[in-house]
Design a protein around this motif. Structure first.
Motif, PDB file in Angstrom:
ATOM      1  N   LYS A  98       7.473  -1.799   4.306  1.00 16.02           N
ATOM      2  CA  LYS A  98       6.273  -2.372   4.936  1.00 16.02           C
ATOM      3  C   LYS A  98       6.600  -3.389   6.022  1.00 16.02           C
ATOM      4  O   LYS A  98       6.063  -3.293   7.137  1.00 16.02           O
ATOM      5  CB  LYS A  98       5.367  -2.984   3.878  1.00 16.02           C
ATOM      6  CG  LYS A  98       3.956  -3.246   4.376  1.00 16.02           C
ATOM      7  CD  LYS A  98       2.995  -3.488   3.220  1.00 16.02           C
ATOM      8  CE  LYS A  98       1.563  -3.543   3.713  1.00 16.02           C
ATOM      9  NZ  LYS A  98       0.598  -3.654   2.610  1.00 16.02           N
ATOM     10  N   THR A 144       1.796   1.850   5.180  1.00  9.28           N
ATOM     11  CA  THR A 144       1.455   2.411   3.868  1.00  9.28           C
ATOM     12  C   THR A 144       2.072   3.788   3.690  1.00  9.28           C
ATOM     13  O   THR A 144       2.618   4.104   2.626  1.00  9.28           O
ATOM     14  CB  THR A 144      -0.075   2.500   3.715  1.00  9.28           C
ATOM     15  OG1 THR A 144      -0.641   1.202   3.860  1.00  9.28           O
ATOM     16  CG2 THR A 144      -0.450   3.065   2.355  1.00  9.28           C
ATOM     17  N   ASP A 154      -1.098  -3.690   8.237  1.00  6.81           N
ATOM     18  CA  ASP A 154      -0.900  -2.266   8.063  1.00  6.81           C
ATOM     19  C   ASP A 154      -1.637  -1.539   9.167  1.00  6.81           C
ATOM     20  O   ASP A 154      -2.813  -1.784   9.405  1.00  6.81           O
ATOM     21  CB  ASP A 154      -1.433  -1.843   6.686  1.00  6.81           C
ATOM     22  CG  ASP A 154      -1.141  -0.390   6.367  1.00  6.81           C
ATOM     23  OD1 ASP A 154      -0.539   0.286   7.231  1.00  6.81           O
ATOM     24  OD2 ASP A 154      -1.502   0.058   5.269  1.00  6.81           O
ATOM     25  N   SER A 214      -2.425   1.657   9.387  1.00  6.45           N
ATOM     26  CA  SER A 214      -2.797   2.994   8.956  1.00  6.45           C
ATOM     27  C   SER A 214      -3.996   3.494   9.722  1.00  6.45           C
ATOM     28  O   SER A 214      -4.843   2.719  10.156  1.00  6.45           O
ATOM     29  CB  SER A 214      -3.106   2.996   7.454  1.00  6.45           C
ATOM     30  OG  SER A 214      -4.212   2.175   7.198  1.00  6.45           O
TER      31      SER A 214
END
Length: 578
Positions: free
Chosen positions: A104, A268, A567, A569
């Motif tokens: 991460k 992720t 993140d 994503s």
């Protein structure tokens, strides 16, 4: 041994199929990436590798020829057995830990290679130093598995070892050369399928051979040799733990792993890929374990192999191809050979690409040619892919101790790069002085501990050491882990000591010759900061300079998502847009 024309035809067909997939993936890369981000497409696949392909390629990187051959060998060797087959559990835990703690932060900050954070914090000199053990690990690993492939092919179809090594290396280098990560990833899907199918088809035939005793019986009872479940003597517990920690923690700081992490579409996804690959490594180890158990349960004098057994002939490292050759029908052994070839190529191509990526990005571009165009970087990568592939092939053909060199270089990855990675990602306040001191302390402690595979006598005799049959002393003390911990704490202590001495005025600023403490904007930092402003280089991972951010080196290695999101994503991006 007879020459098997059918086996040669099967290998040729398999290699042509792999090459076709690799070239198709290269064509796909060329048509889906713009001219400006070609180098990024080669290194990290445009950061759009999906879960299915990503899971396959990350698993295939670990499930190489050394992985399946080594697991079968460990299970087969009397006195060791399954208890000492540490690679499946060790590498699986390595991937789990990598996914939990390392994937991460690395992906969120938009790095391009594993060495980026080191050059960001410690400067280009330290990045160059860390490139050495990283390169050694990748190159010797590729050479070792090329060597294993040549021996395997020669056992089953009886062709010249050198020819088989050269052809295998040429195929892997060619599709890596033209397609980069896309070619490596898509061929890994085919190769992993071949490994799974080829080995599982072979197991029932080998197990049903008349000379093979029930492996359930030989697991706990001595029939032809010691039980294949194995055991760990009390004197060897520390050696076992040392090796296990080396596999588990030392399996994290490899460019081959982080190349897949950084190619994921989000942080992720990078974590999920690591967990999928951990499961895949365990599943793919099962047929290798069974083949090792079959080898330990076979009365070899009742087969065409004859007497004595492979252990006595010192061919234990070839137990997997020997089982395929002598306990399976001819046409089945060819399937198994295809599996071994696929395993080797799936790891070798990853190592070659990893080494060339680090050189082109961290040595050539960031250290020497910071204004290099994207086209120039692409050509540097292509040249180094060829050179590193040729070097690995030459070492496989010429070096008599390739495995010893790989063991030593993999130790250096664990002892030097892993503690440095911990410090650069999780320990605030470390600097170049501490990094260099930790590097040197770890290196000295590892080399002075000796290396039996290279016939290198230790200079430091730890408690419990003993001489082997060649009068080379073997260490029972976990000195590798000691060296790793020493490197880690040395980095922290020296970093904080240097910071205190300079900031308190005990040492004058002019002695800060590495510009690591006093000089906030050193020449080296300003040189790297120009990467962000340069019109001559277009790399998507570089963030445009925003007036509210100071012009520091961190902007060289981060992108917008690193500033705005933890993140990146697709789901989060869509939510924000709405």
């Amino acid at each position: 041994m007879a020459f098997h024309a059918e086996g040669l035809v099967a290998i040729v067909v398999f290699y042509l199929a792999i090459l076709a997939v690799g070239i198709w993936a290269a064509w796909k890369t060329k048509n889906t990436s713009s001219e400006g981000d070609r180098s990024e497409a080669i290194i990290v696949g445009g950061r759009d590798i999906g879960l299915l392909v990503g899971g396959f390629t990350m698993t295939a990187t670990w499930v190489g020829g050394g992985y399946i051959n080594g697991t079968a060998e460990a299970v087969y060797v009397p006195g060791y057995g399954l208890a000492w087959a540490q690679a499946p559990i060790g590498y699986s835990l390595s991937l789990v830990l990598g996914g939990l703690f390392f994937a991460k932060p690395m992906r969120s900050k938009g790095y391009v290679t594993m060495l980026d954070p080191f050059q960001q914090l410690y400067g280009k000199r330290m990045g160059g130093l860390l490139f050495i053990p990283a390169l050694m690990g990748e190159m010797f690993w590729a050479a070792a598995i090329f060597s294993a492939l040549g021996a395997t092919i020669s056992v089953i179809i009886d062709i010249n070892v050198n020819i088989s090594v050269i052809i295998s290396a040429l195929i892997a280098t060619l599709y890596t050369l033209v397609g980069g990560l896309y070619s490596v990833a898509y061929t890994d899907v085919v190769q992993l399928f071949c490994i799974f199918l080829g080995l599982w088809i072979s197991v029932p035939f080998a197990m049903s051979h008349p000379a093979v005793t029930d492996i359930g019986l030989t697991a706990v009872h001595q029939v032809h040799q010691a039980p294949w479940l194995g055991s760990i003597n009390s004197l060897d517990i520390y050696t076992w733990l040392d090796n296990f920690l080396l596999l588990t923690l030392g399996g994290i700081p490899w460019q081959a792993y982080f190349q897949r992490v950084l190619s994921s579409s989000s942080a992720t996804y990078a974590q999920v890929l690591s967990f999928l690959a951990a499961f895949g490594c365990l599943v793919m180890a099962l047929p290798a374990v069974l083949i090792g158990a079959i080898g330990a349960s076979t009365a070899w004098n009742e087969t065409e192999y004859g007497f004595p057994d492979p252990m006595t002939k010192k061919e234990a490292d070839m137990i997997l191809p020997i089982v395929l050759q002598y306990l399976c029908p001819v046409y089945i052994s060819f399937f198994g050979l295809g599996a071994v070839s696929a395993a080797v190529m799936s790891s070798a191509d990853s190592s070659i690409l990893s080494a060339s990526s680090m050189f082109a990005r961290n040595i050539y571009q960031l250290s020497f040619r910071q204004n290099a165009s994207d086209r120039e970087i692409v050509w540097v990568m292509r040249i180094t892919v060829f050179l590193f592939g040729a070097s690995a092939t030459a070492m496989a053909l010429l070096a008599s101790s390739v495995y010893g060199l790989w063991y030593l270089s993999s130790d250096l990855v664990y002892i030097i790069i892993f503690p440095q990675l911990l410090c650069v990602l999780f320990i605030k306040g470390t600097n170049t002085y501490g990094a260099i001191a930790g590097y040197l302390f770890g290196l000295v402690l590892r080399i002075t501990g000796g290396e039996p595979y290279l016939y290198l006598q230790p200079l430091i005799y730890y408690p419990g050491c003993y001489p082997d049959e060649n009068n080379i002393y073997i260490q029972r003390f976990p000195f590798k882990t000691l060296a790793m911990l020493t490197s880690f704490f040395t980095n922290i202590i020296v970093s904080y000591l240097a910071k205190y001495l300079f900031e308190s005025g005990t040492l004058p600023p002019k002695l800060d010759f590495l510009d690591a403490v006093v000089a906030r904007y050193s020449r080296e930092h300003m040189d790297k900061a120009t990467l962000v402003k340069s019109d001559n280089i277009v790399l998507n991972e570089l963030a445009p300079v925003n007036p509210r951010h100071s012009l520091t080196l961190s902007s060289t290695f981060t992108n917008k998502e690193a500033f705005n999101y933890v993140d990146s994503s697709p789901e989060l991006s869509n939510t924000e847009d709405n």
